[in-house]
Design an enzyme around this catalytic site. Structure first.
Site, PDB file in Angstrom:
ATOM      1  N   ARG A   1     -15.363  -0.361   2.149  1.00 57.58           N
ATOM      2  CA  ARG A   1     -14.927   0.583   2.972  1.00 57.58           C
ATOM      3  C   ARG A   1     -16.015   1.993   3.019  1.00 57.58           C
ATOM      4  O   ARG A   1     -16.721   2.290   3.799  1.00 57.58           O
ATOM      5  CB  ARG A   1     -13.525   1.484   2.847  1.00 57.58           C
TER       6      ARG A   1
ATOM      7  N   ASP B   1      -8.273   3.270  -5.986  1.00 60.65           N
ATOM      8  CA  ASP B   1      -8.175   4.501  -5.795  1.00 60.65           C
ATOM      9  C   ASP B   1      -7.179   5.187  -5.179  1.00 60.65           C
ATOM     10  O   ASP B   1      -6.408   6.340  -5.644  1.00 60.65           O
ATOM     11  CB  ASP B   1      -9.368   5.220  -5.097  1.00 60.65           C
TER      12      ASP B   1
ATOM     13  N   ARG C   1     -10.972 -11.710  -0.880  1.00 49.35           N
ATOM     14  CA  ARG C   1      -9.650 -11.216  -1.729  1.00 49.35           C
ATOM     15  C   ARG C   1      -8.951 -12.311  -2.147  1.00 49.35           C
ATOM     16  O   ARG C   1      -7.948 -12.293  -3.290  1.00 49.35           O
ATOM     17  CB  ARG C   1      -8.731 -10.244  -0.948  1.00 49.35           C
TER      18      ARG C   1
ATOM     19  N   ARG D   1       0.872  -1.054  -0.153  1.00 49.58           N
ATOM     20  CA  ARG D   1       0.055  -0.130   0.038  1.00 49.58           C
ATOM     21  C   ARG D   1       0.923   1.268  -0.095  1.00 49.58           C
ATOM     22  O   ARG D   1       0.454   2.256   0.200  1.00 49.58           O
ATOM     23  CB  ARG D   1      -0.905  -0.028   1.319  1.00 49.58           C
TER      24      ARG D   1
ATOM     25  N   THR E   1      -9.795  -3.232  -7.539  1.00 52.06           N
ATOM     26  CA  THR E   1     -10.270  -3.628  -6.269  1.00 52.06           C
ATOM     27  C   THR E   1     -11.350  -4.454  -6.183  1.00 52.06           C
ATOM     28  O   THR E   1     -12.119  -4.207  -6.897  1.00 52.06           O
ATOM     29  CB  THR E   1     -10.592  -2.241  -5.534  1.00 52.06           C
TER      30      THR E   1
HETATM   31  O1  F6P Z   1      -9.452  -1.748  -0.411  1.00 49.29           O
HETATM   32  C1  F6P Z   1      -9.950  -3.116  -0.666  1.00 49.29           C
HETATM   33  C2  F6P Z   1     -10.150  -3.691   0.671  1.00 49.29           C
HETATM   34  O2  F6P Z   1     -10.197  -4.983   0.558  1.00 49.29           O
HETATM   35  C3  F6P Z   1     -11.384  -3.044   1.590  1.00 49.29           C
HETATM   36  O3  F6P Z   1     -12.476  -3.561   1.177  1.00 49.29           O
HETATM   37  C4  F6P Z   1     -10.763  -3.349   2.896  1.00 49.29           C
HETATM   38  O4  F6P Z   1     -11.325  -2.407   3.822  1.00 49.29           O
HETATM   39  C5  F6P Z   1      -8.904  -3.163   2.953  1.00 49.29           C
HETATM   40  O5  F6P Z   1      -8.802  -3.307   1.342  1.00 49.29           O
HETATM   41  C6  F6P Z   1      -8.447  -4.314   4.044  1.00 49.29           C
HETATM   42  O6  F6P Z   1      -7.233  -3.843   3.328  1.00 49.29           O
HETATM   43  P1  F6P Z   1      -6.074  -4.694   4.079  1.00 49.29           P
HETATM   44  O7  F6P Z   1      -5.621  -5.661   3.258  1.00 49.29           O
HETATM   45  O8  F6P Z   1      -4.866  -3.666   4.497  1.00 49.29           O
HETATM   46  O9  F6P Z   1      -6.540  -5.261   5.458  1.00 49.29           O
END
Ligand code: F6P
Length: 293
Positions: A176, A109, A280, A77, A130
């Site tokens: 989110r 984004d 994911r 990120r 995403t």
């Molecule tokens: O931005 C995509 C996302 O999967 C969101 O839906 C979720 O809030 C966030 O990423 C989670 O992020 P991380 O992988 O840092 O836990």
């Protein structure tokens, strides 16, 4: 031969390898050399991180298969800060060293926000990915359909157990600030209540709905709640703060909160399940493989 770079940035989706695969296939046709950059923009600030040629050795990278989730390039990120000129200069120098004349960034984004100053320096394409489906100017992001599939299957599965016990079952999905996963999966999975970040909800109405269904003799109530949903006048529920991340706020917990409210205020027993990163992971659905390609 021209050389381009490709990277995956931000939260991953199941469709990243399919997208890299599609880009490399097209580059092969156009006689472009493709260099894979490791861990998002990191390898552009950090000279110690390797870069990998993705063609013409392409056939020898078996993991680069549209059916494989994750990303062979890794992701992070760490976005480009559009106001950090020093950082932009380092990136430009590194791209020059690598002989990269164009860049494909597979990002969301967060990636998009930082790209303009970079795009002023060399040709850049954003491939919008995403699971949240919230990239401006695009209807369908790479990975969204796979996340919806996971969430829909979860909603389908909780139906039978919720009926067996006469419960309300709350399924918390990711999203989110955009409720696309909750909306799409909620409709497809026959949820009785769908709560989205875009529309603050009244908890009294949610409890009323559960009670109403019980009064009709319905065997269960299924609720699909986006992690970013919040009650009227209330705040989103933060699960954790990660100050080291450019995206420090990690949401989570609204599903459990809604279930606790139903438990406390109605005759119906409630349970909550959070799908989290299962949305994911894993293999992308055919729609995402085709979109990525
Ligand atoms: O931005 C995509 C996302 O999967 C969101 O839906 C979720 O809030 C966030 O990423 C989670 O992020 P991380 O992988 O840092 O836990």
């Amino acid at each position: 031969m021209k050389r381009i770079g490709i990277l995956t940035a931000g939260g991953d989706t199941p469709a990243l390898n399919a997208t890299i695969h599609g880009a490399v296939e097209r580059a092969n046709e156009l006689n472009l050399e493709v260099i894979g950059l490791i861990k998002g923009f990191n390898s552009l600030y950090n000279e110690r991180l390797p870069h990998v040629p993705l063609n013409p050795l392409f056939q020898e990278i078996p993991e680069l298969d549209p059916a494989n989730g994750g990303t062979i390039l890794g992701s992070s990120r760490d976005y480009v800060d559009p106001d950090n000129k020093e950082q932009l200069d380092i990136i430009e120098k590194r791209l020059e060293q690598l002989g990269i004349e164009g860049l494909i960034c597979i990002g969301g984004d967060g990636t998009l926000n930082g790209l303009q100053p970079l795009a002023d320096r060399l040709p850049v394409v954003l491939a919008p990915k995403t699971i949240d489906n919230d990239v401006i100017g695009t209807d369908l992001t790479f990975g969204f359909q796979s996340a919806v599939e996971v969430a829909t299957e979860a909603l389908d599965r909780v139906h039978s157990t919720a009926e067996s016990h006469g419960r309300a079952l709350v399924v918390e999905v990711m999203g989110r600030n955009a409720g696309w996963i909750a909306l799409r999966a909620g409709v497809a999975g026959g949820a009785d209540v769908i709560l989205l970040p875009e529309i603050p909800f009244e908890i009294d109405r949610v409890v009323e709905q559960v009670e109403w269904r019980r009064s009709l003799g319905r065997r269960c109530t299924i609720l699909c709640v986006a992690e970013g949903a919040a009650p009227v006048g209330g705040e989103q529920i933060v699960h954790a703060l990660d100050p080291t991340s450019p995206d420090p706020v990690k949401l989570g917990g609204v599903g459990a909160w809604v279930a606790a409210q139903i438990d406390a205020r109605s005759e119906v027993e409630a349970r909550a399940v959070t799908l989290g990163h299962t949305q994911r992971g894993g293999s992308p659905v055919p729609g995402d493989r085709v979109l990525g390609t």
